[in-house]
Design a protein around this motif. Structure first.
Motif, PDB file in Angstrom:
ATOM      1  N   ASP A 163     -11.894 -81.429 -37.063  1.00 38.26           N
ATOM      2  CA  ASP A 163     -11.309 -81.961 -35.948  1.00 38.26           C
ATOM      3  C   ASP A 163      -9.976 -82.618 -36.512  1.00 38.26           C
ATOM      4  O   ASP A 163      -9.874 -83.460 -37.391  1.00 38.26           O
ATOM      5  CB  ASP A 163     -11.976 -83.018 -35.411  1.00 38.26           C
ATOM      6  N   LEU A 164      -8.917 -82.007 -35.963  1.00 35.23           N
ATOM      7  CA  LEU A 164      -7.586 -82.416 -36.435  1.00 35.23           C
ATOM      8  C   LEU A 164      -6.986 -83.732 -36.321  1.00 35.23           C
ATOM      9  O   LEU A 164      -5.952 -84.172 -37.075  1.00 35.23           O
ATOM     10  CB  LEU A 164      -6.629 -81.072 -36.193  1.00 35.23           C
ATOM     11  N   SER A 165      -7.786 -84.475 -35.680  1.00 35.81           N
ATOM     12  CA  SER A 165      -7.271 -86.087 -35.509  1.00 35.81           C
ATOM     13  C   SER A 165      -7.736 -86.779 -36.613  1.00 35.81           C
ATOM     14  O   SER A 165      -7.053 -87.652 -36.929  1.00 35.81           O
ATOM     15  CB  SER A 165      -8.403 -86.530 -34.447  1.00 35.81           C
ATOM     16  N   GLY A 166      -8.265 -86.333 -37.716  1.00 35.66           N
ATOM     17  CA  GLY A 166      -8.726 -86.785 -38.933  1.00 35.66           C
ATOM     18  C   GLY A 166      -7.355 -86.477 -40.076  1.00 35.66           C
ATOM     19  O   GLY A 166      -6.878 -87.615 -40.447  1.00 35.66           O
ATOM     20  N   PRO A 167      -7.111 -85.263 -40.371  1.00 39.73           N
ATOM     21  CA  PRO A 167      -5.950 -84.984 -41.252  1.00 39.73           C
ATOM     22  C   PRO A 167      -4.442 -85.313 -40.748  1.00 39.73           C
ATOM     23  O   PRO A 167      -3.659 -85.511 -41.569  1.00 39.73           O
ATOM     24  CB  PRO A 167      -6.130 -83.381 -41.588  1.00 39.73           C
ATOM     25  N   ILE A 168      -4.487 -85.285 -39.483  1.00 37.75           N
ATOM     26  CA  ILE A 168      -2.935 -85.517 -38.898  1.00 37.75           C
ATOM     27  C   ILE A 168      -2.012 -84.838 -39.631  1.00 37.75           C
ATOM     28  O   ILE A 168      -1.910 -83.705 -39.830  1.00 37.75           O
ATOM     29  CB  ILE A 168      -2.947 -86.843 -38.436  1.00 37.75           C
ATOM     30  N   GLY A 169      -0.913 -85.671 -40.139  1.00 35.26           N
ATOM     31  CA  GLY A 169       0.336 -85.137 -41.005  1.00 35.26           C
ATOM     32  C   GLY A 169      -0.136 -84.564 -42.361  1.00 35.26           C
ATOM     33  O   GLY A 169       0.694 -84.122 -42.880  1.00 35.26           O
ATOM     34  N   ALA A 170      -1.351 -84.744 -42.706  1.00 31.43           N
ATOM     35  CA  ALA A 170      -1.772 -83.901 -43.974  1.00 31.43           C
ATOM     36  C   ALA A 170      -2.091 -82.587 -43.924  1.00 31.43           C
ATOM     37  O   ALA A 170      -2.297 -81.703 -44.964  1.00 31.43           O
ATOM     38  CB  ALA A 170      -2.767 -84.925 -44.853  1.00 31.43           C
ATOM     39  N   GLY A 171      -2.487 -82.328 -42.708  1.00 33.82           N
ATOM     40  CA  GLY A 171      -3.020 -80.842 -42.367  1.00 33.82           C
ATOM     41  C   GLY A 171      -3.358 -80.487 -41.064  1.00 33.82           C
ATOM     42  O   GLY A 171      -4.259 -79.570 -40.862  1.00 33.82           O
ATOM     43  N   ALA A 172      -2.727 -80.881 -40.085  1.00 34.81           N
ATOM     44  CA  ALA A 172      -3.121 -80.637 -38.686  1.00 34.81           C
ATOM     45  C   ALA A 172      -2.253 -79.640 -37.900  1.00 34.81           C
ATOM     46  O   ALA A 172      -2.518 -79.378 -36.631  1.00 34.81           O
ATOM     47  CB  ALA A 172      -3.076 -82.068 -37.898  1.00 34.81           C
ATOM     48  N   ILE A 173      -1.364 -79.179 -38.644  1.00 31.11           N
ATOM     49  CA  ILE A 173      -0.605 -78.160 -37.826  1.00 31.11           C
ATOM     50  C   ILE A 173      -1.012 -76.626 -37.802  1.00 31.11           C
ATOM     51  O   ILE A 173      -1.584 -76.447 -38.671  1.00 31.11           O
ATOM     52  CB  ILE A 173       0.929 -78.198 -38.318  1.00 31.11           C
ATOM     53  N   VAL A 174      -0.741 -76.175 -36.560  1.00 26.50           N
ATOM     54  CA  VAL A 174      -0.939 -74.533 -36.525  1.00 26.50           C
ATOM     55  C   VAL A 174       0.318 -73.984 -36.238  1.00 26.50           C
ATOM     56  O   VAL A 174       1.090 -74.600 -35.654  1.00 26.50           O
ATOM     57  CB  VAL A 174      -1.885 -74.307 -35.386  1.00 26.50           C
ATOM     58  N   SER A 175       0.466 -72.677 -36.710  1.00 29.49           N
ATOM     59  CA  SER A 175       1.795 -71.867 -36.471  1.00 29.49           C
ATOM     60  C   SER A 175       1.524 -70.491 -36.959  1.00 29.49           C
ATOM     61  O   SER A 175       0.305 -69.920 -37.049  1.00 29.49           O
ATOM     62  CB  SER A 175       2.650 -72.541 -37.695  1.00 29.49           C
TER      63      SER A 175
END
Length: 439
Positions: A237-249
């Motif tokens: 759940d990307l609420s955890g890693p936030i700016g360490a690993g939450a982006i999709v592209s």
């Protein structure tokens, strides 16, 4: 598995003598990766800000047979850190923050907060325990996490060395940097990402990630088992890693980001120089290395089966990205091999340069050819300016022309000489010649 190990070793060592970019050879590489179940994903090369090559292989959704394509979104994992470092650096330029600012200004309860600076966080020199190494991390990160919950774990985990004394990669650093950016901007990291990077660069398929929606051309993650791609069901759940690993592209949009970062569109040249400084072991959101005597900068990523790598070569003004949602051959090795082809490294196999034929000139070679030796049946089709070989019970790969009626595939050590008027073809496979007749 032994076959795959041999294939990977061959691909890593593979080179070409092409002195200029050769699309057919790169097509052959990725067709080989795909046909041997070595990977699924998207690859892109930008030269001086323009995309000169793009290739997607495999499926974004295996069950529904949805193919990966240029617009497919992938989780990019830790490449997110380069975005976060860019945002923090911009806040420093605007005087809203300093690289020397102590962490206790924002989070006084973090161990060693008075000693840890923003620069320590950016350079992985804070000494804070890496939260992704915490026991049972994979099981608890799959559910939503609040800032308070993450901070509680960070405080409990403590430190592993004194700030500035060592360099050790820690996702904890960039989670905290995300929270600091949110406090300064008074908005969510997703909104900061949108206003600071996505909108200025006009990115259409880049965002703070949510649950994967395969119907929206978002790739699902897979692992390879017994030559089949198996779905990874438990996902972060990307609420955890936030700016360490939450982006999709996408691979293409990551290249747009890196091109703009290194051309001075996102931060000043002075700030970029600080980000690129790897004298302490790591830059600020960037790793540095030398590849084939060429200086490169970039970052890799891994999350839930997704693996990715984006690199930039400043002197060559070249951005290269590979994002995979199924991995046997790593993005690093895929990019290494692709760049060997791009730069024409390891001058070994071809005695003559490739020729470019018009699509209509390939018509005389098309058809089904049968012979008395393996693969017994070969179907020849075309795609743009390349002949495509479909070997029965064997691989599919493109050929390049190098002489009249003569074609080759260096990765497969195959040569084919066609005799259109006689409806036959001579196959030379690693020096062994066989005759095939067109039906």
């Amino acid at each position: 598995m032994i076959k795959k190990i041999i294939m990977i070793a061959f691909l890593i060592s593979y080179g070409s003598n092409a002195q200029t970019f050769n699309k057919v050879k790169l097509d052959s590489l990725f067709m080989m990766i795909e046909s041997n179940n070595l990977g699924m994903g998207s690859f892109s090369i930008f030269k001086e800000g323009k995309e000169i090559y793009q290739k997607s292989i495999g499926y974004s959704d295996v069950i529904n047979k949805a193919k990966n394509n240029k617009e497919t979104k992938y989780r990019i994992g830790s490449i997110t850190k380069t975005f976060t470092a860019t945002i923090i650096t911009k806040l420093v330029e605007e005087g809203k923050l300093s690289f020397n600012t102590a962490l206790n200004i924002y989070f006084p309860n973090i161990p060693n907060a008075k000693k840890i600076t923003i620069e320590n966080l950016l350079r992985h020199q804070s000494g804070l325990f890496n939260i992704t190494e915490q026991e049972n991390f994979a099981s608890w990160i799959i559910t939503p996490k609040s800032r308070e919950q993450m901070l509680g774990r960070i405080i409990k985990n403590g430190t592993v060395f004194e700030p500035g004394k060592e360099t050790k990669y820690s996702n904890t650093n960039f989670i905290l940097l995300s929270y600091i950016a949110e406090d300064i901007e008074n908005k969510s990291f997703a909104k900061i990402l949108e206003s600071r990077i996505i909108k200025p660069l006009k990115l259409k398929r880049t965002e703070y990630g949510k649950k994967i929606r395969s119907k929206n051309n978002e790739a699902l993650p897979y692992f390879e088992e017994d030559s089949k791609w198996e779905l990874i069901k438990n996902r972060t759940d990307l609420s955890g890693p936030i700016g360490a690993g939450a982006i999709v592209s996408t691979a293409s949009e990551l290249n747009v980001f890196f091109e703009n970062l290194f051309s001075g569109e996102l931060v000043s040249n002075t700030s970029l120089g600080q980000m690129m400084d790897t004298s302490t072991g790591m830059g600020m959101g960037l790793d540095g290395n030398v590849l084939y005597d060429k200086q490169i900068y970039g970052h890799d990523g891994a999350i839930d089966g997704f693996q990715s790598l984006s690199i930039y070569l400043p002197k060559e003004k070249l951005a290269v990205t590979y994002i995979a949602n199924g991995v046997v051959m790593s993005p690093k090795n895929s990019i290494l091999t692709a760049l060997k082809i791009y730069f024409g490294i390891d001058n070994k196999l071809s005695e003559k340069p490739a020729l470019t034929l018009k699509p209509e000139e390939l018509e005389i070679y098309l058809g089904v050819y049968k012979g008395g030796t393996f693969p017994f049946e070969i179907k020849v089709t075309k795609e743009d300016t390349a002949l495509i070989i479909h070997a029965k019970n064997g691989p599919t790969f493109p050929l390049e022309a190098y002489d009249k009626d003569k074609f080759r595939s260096e990765p497969y050590e195959v040569k084919m000489e066609f005799f259109p008027n006689q409806n036959k073809m001579i196959l030379d496979l690693k020096g062994k010649r066989s005759e095939f007749i067109r039906e």
